[in-house]
Design a protein around this motif. Structure first.
Motif, short mmCIF file in Angstrom:
data_model
loop_
_atom_site.label_atom_id
_atom_site.label_comp_id
_atom_site.label_asym_id
_atom_site.label_seq_id
_atom_site.Cartn_x
_atom_site.Cartn_y
_atom_site.Cartn_z
N ARG A 49 23.58 -45.85 7.12
CA ARG A 49 23.65 -44.53 7.73
C ARG A 49 22.86 -44.60 9.04
O ARG A 49 21.75 -45.10 9.07
N MET A 50 23.50 -44.08 10.09
CA MET A 50 22.94 -44.20 11.43
C MET A 50 22.97 -42.85 12.13
O MET A 50 23.66 -41.93 11.71
N ILE A 51 22.24 -42.77 13.24
CA ILE A 51 22.22 -41.58 14.07
C ILE A 51 22.96 -41.90 15.37
O ILE A 51 22.69 -42.92 16.01
N VAL A 52 23.88 -41.02 15.75
CA VAL A 52 24.63 -41.17 17.00
C VAL A 52 23.99 -40.25 18.04
O VAL A 52 23.85 -39.06 17.83
N ASN A 53 23.62 -40.84 19.17
CA ASN A 53 23.07 -40.08 20.30
C ASN A 53 24.26 -39.63 21.15
O ASN A 53 24.89 -40.43 21.83
N LYS A 54 24.58 -38.35 21.10
CA LYS A 54 25.75 -37.82 21.80
C LYS A 54 25.48 -37.47 23.26
O LYS A 54 26.41 -37.27 24.02
N ILE A 55 24.21 -37.36 23.65
CA ILE A 55 23.93 -36.92 25.02
C ILE A 55 23.76 -38.07 26.00
O ILE A 55 23.89 -37.87 27.19
N GLY A 56 23.50 -39.27 25.51
CA GLY A 56 23.21 -40.39 26.40
C GLY A 56 24.28 -40.65 27.44
O GLY A 56 24.00 -40.90 28.60
N TYR A 57 25.55 -40.60 27.03
CA TYR A 57 26.64 -40.91 27.96
C TYR A 57 27.11 -39.70 28.74
O TYR A 57 27.95 -39.81 29.61
N LYS A 58 26.55 -38.55 28.45
CA LYS A 58 26.85 -37.38 29.27
C LYS A 58 26.05 -37.45 30.57
O LYS A 58 26.47 -36.93 31.60
N ILE A 59 24.89 -38.13 30.50
CA ILE A 59 24.05 -38.26 31.69
C ILE A 59 24.01 -39.69 32.22
O ILE A 59 23.53 -39.92 33.31
N GLY A 60 24.53 -40.65 31.45
CA GLY A 60 24.54 -42.04 31.88
C GLY A 60 25.85 -42.70 31.47
O GLY A 60 26.76 -42.04 30.99
N LYS A 61 25.92 -44.00 31.67
CA LYS A 61 27.13 -44.75 31.33
C LYS A 61 26.78 -45.82 30.31
O LYS A 61 25.64 -46.27 30.25
N PRO A 62 27.78 -46.26 29.55
CA PRO A 62 27.50 -47.33 28.59
C PRO A 62 27.13 -48.61 29.30
O PRO A 62 27.57 -48.87 30.42
N GLU A 63 26.32 -49.39 28.63
CA GLU A 63 25.95 -50.70 29.13
C GLU A 63 26.54 -51.76 28.21
O GLU A 63 26.80 -51.49 27.04
N ARG A 64 26.74 -52.94 28.76
CA ARG A 64 27.26 -54.03 27.96
C ARG A 64 26.35 -54.25 26.75
O ARG A 64 25.14 -54.23 26.86
N PHE A 65 26.95 -54.42 25.60
CA PHE A 65 26.33 -54.68 24.30
C PHE A 65 25.79 -53.44 23.60
O PHE A 65 25.27 -53.54 22.50
N ASP A 66 25.93 -52.25 24.20
CA ASP A 66 25.63 -51.02 23.47
C ASP A 66 26.52 -50.96 22.23
O ASP A 66 27.68 -51.41 22.28
N ILE A 67 26.02 -50.40 21.16
CA ILE A 67 26.85 -50.13 19.98
C ILE A 67 27.26 -48.67 20.07
O ILE A 67 26.41 -47.78 20.16
N VAL A 68 28.59 -48.45 20.10
CA VAL A 68 29.11 -47.11 20.31
C VAL A 68 29.97 -46.65 19.14
O VAL A 68 30.52 -47.46 18.40
N VAL A 69 30.08 -45.34 19.02
CA VAL A 69 30.96 -44.71 18.05
C VAL A 69 32.03 -43.98 18.85
O VAL A 69 31.72 -43.29 19.82
N PHE A 70 33.29 -44.18 18.46
CA PHE A 70 34.38 -43.53 19.18
C PHE A 70 35.49 -43.11 18.22
O PHE A 70 35.60 -43.63 17.11
N HIS A 71 36.30 -42.14 18.68
CA HIS A 71 37.45 -41.69 17.91
C HIS A 71 38.55 -42.74 18.07
O HIS A 71 39.17 -42.83 19.14
N ALA A 72 38.81 -43.50 17.03
CA ALA A 72 39.88 -44.50 17.07
C ALA A 72 41.22 -43.84 16.75
O ALA A 72 42.23 -44.16 17.36
N THR A 73 41.20 -42.93 15.79
CA THR A 73 42.38 -42.15 15.43
C THR A 73 41.92 -40.72 15.20
O THR A 73 40.72 -40.42 15.26
N GLU A 74 42.86 -39.84 14.88
CA GLU A 74 42.50 -38.45 14.59
C GLU A 74 41.55 -38.36 13.40
O GLU A 74 40.69 -37.50 13.35
N GLU A 75 41.71 -39.27 12.44
CA GLU A 75 40.94 -39.20 11.20
C GLU A 75 39.73 -40.13 11.16
O GLU A 75 38.86 -39.96 10.32
N ARG A 76 39.69 -41.15 12.02
CA ARG A 76 38.65 -42.17 11.87
C ARG A 76 37.88 -42.42 13.15
O ARG A 76 38.45 -42.47 14.23
N ASP A 77 36.58 -42.61 12.97
CA ASP A 77 35.71 -43.06 14.06
C ASP A 77 35.36 -44.51 13.78
O ASP A 77 35.17 -44.90 12.63
N TYR A 78 35.27 -45.31 14.84
CA TYR A 78 34.89 -46.71 14.71
C TYR A 78 33.52 -46.93 15.35
O TYR A 78 33.15 -46.21 16.28
#
Length: 182
Positions: A49-78
């Motif tokens: 179980r992990m915590i997703v920081n939702k505000i980081g990319y609203k003020i910055g951009k992803p960096e190489r090797f960040d671990i991200v959570v994204f909507h892969a499909t309507e039902e699933r996040d990867y």
């Protein structure tokens, strides 16, 4: 009687404010997520179980090797690792990652490479797996750490930044595995 009505009303207001604050924090700032599967092994285990920081990319951009959570499909996040950023050419050859022709070290895979017989993944180029020469603007290219058994950008294509929920690097459950992933 009127004092007890006031007290009840104050409790109701406090509960409403607490629920609104909790909902706002979860919706806008941080959210829990459960790792489902072994695609990020050995870094992340199934059912972490992990915590997703939702505000980081609203003020910055992803960096190489960040671990991200994204909507892969309507039902699933990867949950995957950012490998390619906009404008990058990505290639994997002889178990070495190349970004824009330069070999890139992936120290988070060192132990996994020692434990596995043979290559972690088949050789590929970004163009072979997505039809694109470079990662498009507003997109990222992601891979799971368990390269042999990960449904990632090699299969689903590049990920639009609008679909990225946020960055995750704090494992809070089980408590014995609490960690901040660098």
């Amino acid at each position: 009687m009127s004092q007890s009505k006031n007290e009840v009303w104050e409790w109701i207001k406090a509960l409403i404010i607490a629920v609104l604050l909790a909902g706002g924090i979860r919706f806008f700032l941080f959210a829990p997520i459960v790792v489902d599967g072994e695609s990020m092994m050995p870094t992340l285990h199934d059912h972490y179980r992990m915590i997703v920081n939702k505000i980081g990319y609203k003020i910055g951009k992803p960096e190489r090797f960040d671990i991200v959570v994204f909507h892969a499909t309507e039902e699933r996040d990867y949950i995957k690792r950012v490998i390619g950023l906009p404008g990058d050419h990505v290639e994997y050859k002889d178990d070495v990652l190349y970004i824009n022709g330069e070999p890139i070290e992936e120290p988070y895979l060192d132990q996994y490479k020692q434990d596995v017989n043979g290559p972690l993944t088949n050789d590929f180029t970004l163009e072979e797996v997505t039809g694109l020469d470079k990662v498009p603007e507003g997109h990222i290219f992601v891979l799971g750490d368990n390269r042999r058994f990960s449904k990632d950008s090699r299969i689903i294509g590049t990920v639009e930044m609008e679909k990225v929920l946020g960055k995750t690097n704090i494992v809070y459950w089980p408590p014995s595995d609490f960690q901040i992933i660098k």
